[in-house]
Scaffold this motif. Structure first.
Motif, PDB file in Angstrom:
ATOM      1  N   MET A  87       0.880  -1.168   0.000  1.00  0.00           N
ATOM      2  CA  MET A  87       0.000   0.000   0.000  1.00  0.00           C
ATOM      3  C   MET A  87       0.915   1.215   0.000  1.00  0.00           C
ATOM      4  N   VAL A  88       0.899   1.953  -1.088  1.00  0.00           N
ATOM      5  CA  VAL A  88       1.782   3.101  -1.260  1.00  0.00           C
ATOM      6  C   VAL A  88       0.968   4.377  -1.074  1.00  0.00           C
ATOM      7  N   HIS A  89       1.388   5.196  -0.114  1.00  0.00           N
ATOM      8  CA  HIS A  89       0.636   6.388   0.248  1.00  0.00           C
ATOM      9  C   HIS A  89       1.183   7.632  -0.454  1.00  0.00           C
ATOM     10  N   GLU A  90       0.323   8.615  -0.579  1.00  0.00           N
ATOM     11  CA  GLU A  90       0.725   9.877  -1.192  1.00  0.00           C
ATOM     12  C   GLU A  90       1.890  10.504  -0.444  1.00  0.00           C
ATOM     13  N   SER A  91       1.971  10.268   0.848  1.00  0.00           N
ATOM     14  CA  SER A  91       3.036  10.829   1.679  1.00  0.00           C
ATOM     15  C   SER A  91       4.390  10.204   1.395  1.00  0.00           C
ATOM     16  N   GLY A  92       4.393   9.049   0.689  1.00  0.00           N
ATOM     17  CA  GLY A  92       5.628   8.315   0.449  1.00  0.00           C
ATOM     18  C   GLY A  92       5.759   7.093   1.339  1.00  0.00           C
ATOM     19  N   GLU A  93       4.873   6.971   2.298  1.00  0.00           N
ATOM     20  CA  GLU A  93       4.868   5.797   3.178  1.00  0.00           C
ATOM     21  C   GLU A  93       4.511   4.552   2.368  1.00  0.00           C
ATOM     22  N   ARG A  94       5.188   3.452   2.646  1.00  0.00           N
ATOM     23  CA  ARG A  94       4.959   2.180   1.948  1.00  0.00           C
ATOM     24  C   ARG A  94       4.764   1.078   2.987  1.00  0.00           C
ATOM     25  N   THR A  95       3.616   0.415   2.938  1.00  0.00           N
ATOM     26  CA  THR A  95       3.296  -0.639   3.893  1.00  0.00           C
ATOM     27  C   THR A  95       3.092  -1.947   3.152  1.00  0.00           C
ATOM     28  N   CYS A  96       3.863  -2.970   3.532  1.00  0.00           N
ATOM     29  CA  CYS A  96       3.761  -4.274   2.882  1.00  0.00           C
ATOM     30  C   CYS A  96       2.580  -5.055   3.468  1.00  0.00           C
TER      31      CYS A  96
ATOM     32  N   LYS B 152      -5.828   8.544  -4.963  1.00  0.00           N
ATOM     33  CA  LYS B 152      -4.847   9.630  -4.973  1.00  0.00           C
ATOM     34  C   LYS B 152      -4.096   9.664  -3.638  1.00  0.00           C
ATOM     35  N   ILE B 153      -4.727   9.126  -2.616  1.00  0.00           N
ATOM     36  CA  ILE B 153      -4.128   9.097  -1.280  1.00  0.00           C
ATOM     37  C   ILE B 153      -3.327   7.823  -1.069  1.00  0.00           C
ATOM     38  N   SER B 154      -3.848   6.701  -1.517  1.00  0.00           N
ATOM     39  CA  SER B 154      -3.130   5.434  -1.362  1.00  0.00           C
ATOM     40  C   SER B 154      -3.500   4.486  -2.492  1.00  0.00           C
ATOM     41  N   LYS B 155      -2.491   3.767  -2.992  1.00  0.00           N
ATOM     42  CA  LYS B 155      -2.689   2.815  -4.076  1.00  0.00           C
ATOM     43  C   LYS B 155      -2.061   1.480  -3.689  1.00  0.00           C
ATOM     44  N   LEU B 156      -2.646   0.416  -4.217  1.00  0.00           N
ATOM     45  CA  LEU B 156      -2.117  -0.921  -3.984  1.00  0.00           C
ATOM     46  C   LEU B 156      -1.234  -1.314  -5.167  1.00  0.00           C
ATOM     47  N   PHE B 157       0.052  -1.566  -4.883  1.00  0.00           N
ATOM     48  CA  PHE B 157       1.026  -1.882  -5.923  1.00  0.00           C
ATOM     49  C   PHE B 157       1.493  -3.317  -5.805  1.00  0.00           C
ATOM     50  N   ILE B 158       1.754  -3.949  -6.954  1.00  0.00           N
ATOM     51  CA  ILE B 158       2.468  -5.230  -6.977  1.00  0.00           C
ATOM     52  C   ILE B 158       3.913  -4.926  -7.342  1.00  0.00           C
ATOM     53  N   THR B 159       4.848  -5.497  -6.592  1.00  0.00           N
ATOM     54  CA  THR B 159       6.267  -5.268  -6.853  1.00  0.00           C
ATOM     55  C   THR B 159       7.041  -6.542  -6.552  1.00  0.00           C
ATOM     56  N   GLU B 160       8.298  -6.580  -6.950  1.00  0.00           N
ATOM     57  CA  GLU B 160       9.125  -7.760  -6.700  1.00  0.00           C
ATOM     58  C   GLU B 160       9.417  -7.900  -5.206  1.00  0.00           C
ATOM     59  N   THR B 161       9.434  -9.138  -4.735  1.00  0.00           N
ATOM     60  CA  THR B 161       9.676  -9.401  -3.323  1.00  0.00           C
ATOM     61  C   THR B 161      11.020  -8.846  -2.863  1.00  0.00           C
ATOM     62  N   ASP B 162      12.053  -9.026  -3.696  1.00  0.00           N
ATOM     63  CA  ASP B 162      13.394  -8.622  -3.280  1.00  0.00           C
ATOM     64  C   ASP B 162      13.682  -7.148  -3.516  1.00  0.00           C
ATOM     65  N   LEU B 163      12.774  -6.445  -4.199  1.00  0.00           N
ATOM     66  CA  LEU B 163      12.988  -5.028  -4.454  1.00  0.00           C
ATOM     67  C   LEU B 163      12.092  -4.138  -3.602  1.00  0.00           C
ATOM     68  N   GLY B 164      11.092  -4.749  -2.981  1.00  0.00           N
ATOM     69  CA  GLY B 164      10.178  -3.968  -2.152  1.00  0.00           C
ATOM     70  C   GLY B 164      10.817  -3.587  -0.821  1.00  0.00           C
ATOM     71  N   GLU B 165      10.460  -2.433  -0.318  1.00  0.00           N
ATOM     72  CA  GLU B 165      10.992  -1.972   0.966  1.00  0.00           C
ATOM     73  C   GLU B 165       9.955  -1.094   1.650  1.00  0.00           C
ATOM     74  N   GLU B 166       9.693  -1.397   2.910  1.00  0.00           N
ATOM     75  CA  GLU B 166       8.735  -0.593   3.655  1.00  0.00           C
ATOM     76  C   GLU B 166       9.354   0.754   4.026  1.00  0.00           C
ATOM     77  N   VAL B 167       8.535   1.776   3.996  1.00  0.00           N
ATOM     78  CA  VAL B 167       8.967   3.123   4.374  1.00  0.00           C
ATOM     79  C   VAL B 167       7.976   3.658   5.396  1.00  0.00           C
ATOM     80  N   THR B 168       8.454   3.991   6.592  1.00  0.00           N
ATOM     81  CA  THR B 168       7.569   4.516   7.627  1.00  0.00           C
ATOM     82  C   THR B 168       7.172   5.952   7.305  1.00  0.00           C
ATOM     83  N   TYR B 169       6.161   6.429   7.984  1.00  0.00           N
ATOM     84  CA  TYR B 169       5.691   7.791   7.744  1.00  0.00           C
ATOM     85  C   TYR B 169       6.783   8.814   8.040  1.00  0.00           C
ATOM     86  N   ASP B 170       7.519   8.611   9.145  1.00  0.00           N
ATOM     87  CA  ASP B 170       8.574   9.564   9.525  1.00  0.00           C
ATOM     88  C   ASP B 170       9.671   9.628   8.464  1.00  0.00           C
ATOM     89  N   VAL B 171      10.083   8.449   7.976  1.00  0.00           N
ATOM     90  CA  VAL B 171      11.118   8.423   6.946  1.00  0.00           C
ATOM     91  C   VAL B 171      10.600   9.045   5.650  1.00  0.00           C
TER      92      VAL B 171
END
Length: 300
Positions: free
Chosen positions: A199-208, A227-246
């Motif tokens: 789940m990729v958020h407009e803020s840049g946050e990424r939640t697996c 526009k606020i959040s989208k569900l993306f499919i990505t490669e397992t080894d290339l995906g990385e979670e990003v917290t809101y603060d980061v």
């Protein structure tokens, strides 16, 4: 139990977390109101004491590497090479549905599937006047269909980053099941274990989304606005979670980030000096006490 003594109905977000029916219905009303008049409204039913949601789920392509498509389906072998050998050129793809692998409800063109979808493609036959060089060029051409690149010879396909497709799912389907359904829809040969949903958020946050989570429920919880959040499919080894603060820092330009790093280093140095002084003082005090005790014992 509810006030009337009947068991309360829940919806699963994951195997560990349940959401009360009243809460999910409130969110669902907002979700369906947002999609009023569209095909993305969700239906509900109850099954074994659980509320089940079902409908279309949008998934955005976020792949960085090509995927492999089957060159034929289960019933009839069909290769795009055969089209070229017959000197046919595909000139257009109907939209929605049909050749790009959409379900009837899709509102945008999607990936080219293989035999079952290619059969809907409108083909123009040219007079058989191709030279050997022309035929070779056609055989080796890397086709682009609505931004998706497909190599007919190797069956390697690169979905355009950020393009959208959808699958019909229900709230009982886990992340792994949704991935399998998506890959099956487009006859992708890659294993589902090679991919994850984020789940990729407009803020840049990424939640697996974990394997035991339910993507349709997550979509409802995050709200209907993509526009606020989208569900993306990505490669397992290339995906990385990003917290809101980061994510807040990622938005800044490199010079600004460099200045942040410098300030953090300065603050780190101050804290190190402060702790060093504190423990040096404690060490001196302890050593002083030990010396006093040593003198006292000598006098005795």
């Amino acid at each position: 139990s509810s006030v009337m003594g009947e068991p309360q109905t829940f919806v699963k977000l994951s195997e560990e977390k349940l959401i009360p029916k009243a809460d999910i219905l409130s969110l669902l009303r907002t979700y369906n109101c947002y999609h009023e008049g569209k095909n993305f409204q969700l239906r509900t039913r109850e099954e074994d004491g659980e509320l089940v949601l079902e409908g279309l789920l949008n998934i955005y392509w976020g792949l960085r590497r090509p995927i492999r498509l089957q060159m034929h389906d289960d019933n009839e072998r069909f290769r795009l090479n055969s089209l070229l050998s017959e000197e046919c050129v595909c000139v257009s793809v109907p939209s929605p549905g049909g050749a790009m692998g959409c379900q009837e409800e899709d509102e945008s063109p999607q990936l080219l599937r293989t035999r079952s979808d290619a059969s809907f493609m409108r083909v123009q036959r040219r007079p058989k006047t191709h030279t050997a060089r022309d035929l070779q060029r056609l055989r080796t051409q890397r086709f682009s269909i609505n931004g998706h690149f497909y190599n007919h010879k190797t069956s390697v396909f690169t979905p355009a980053y950020g393009s959208v497709t959808n699958v019909r799912v229900n709230s009982s389907m886990t992340t792994r099941q949704v991935l399998n359904l998506l890959l099956h829809k487009f006859r992708v040969e890659n294993k589902s274990e090679e991919f994850v949903l984020y789940m990729v958020h407009e803020s840049g946050e990424r939640t697996c989304l974990r394997e035991g989570e339910y993507p349709l429920v997550a979509r409802v919880l995050y709200g209907p606005c993509e526009k606020i959040s989208k569900l993306f499919i990505t490669e397992t080894d290339l995906g990385e979670e990003v917290t809101y603060d980061v994510a807040q820092y990622i938005k800044f330009e490199i010079p600004v980030l460099d200045s942040f790093v410098e300030k953090l280093k300065e603050e780190e140095e101050r804290e190190i000096n402060k702790l060093t002084k504190k423990y040096s003082a404690l060490k001196s005090m302890i050593l002083h006490q030990l010396e006093d005790k040593g003198h006292a014992s000598d006098m005795v």
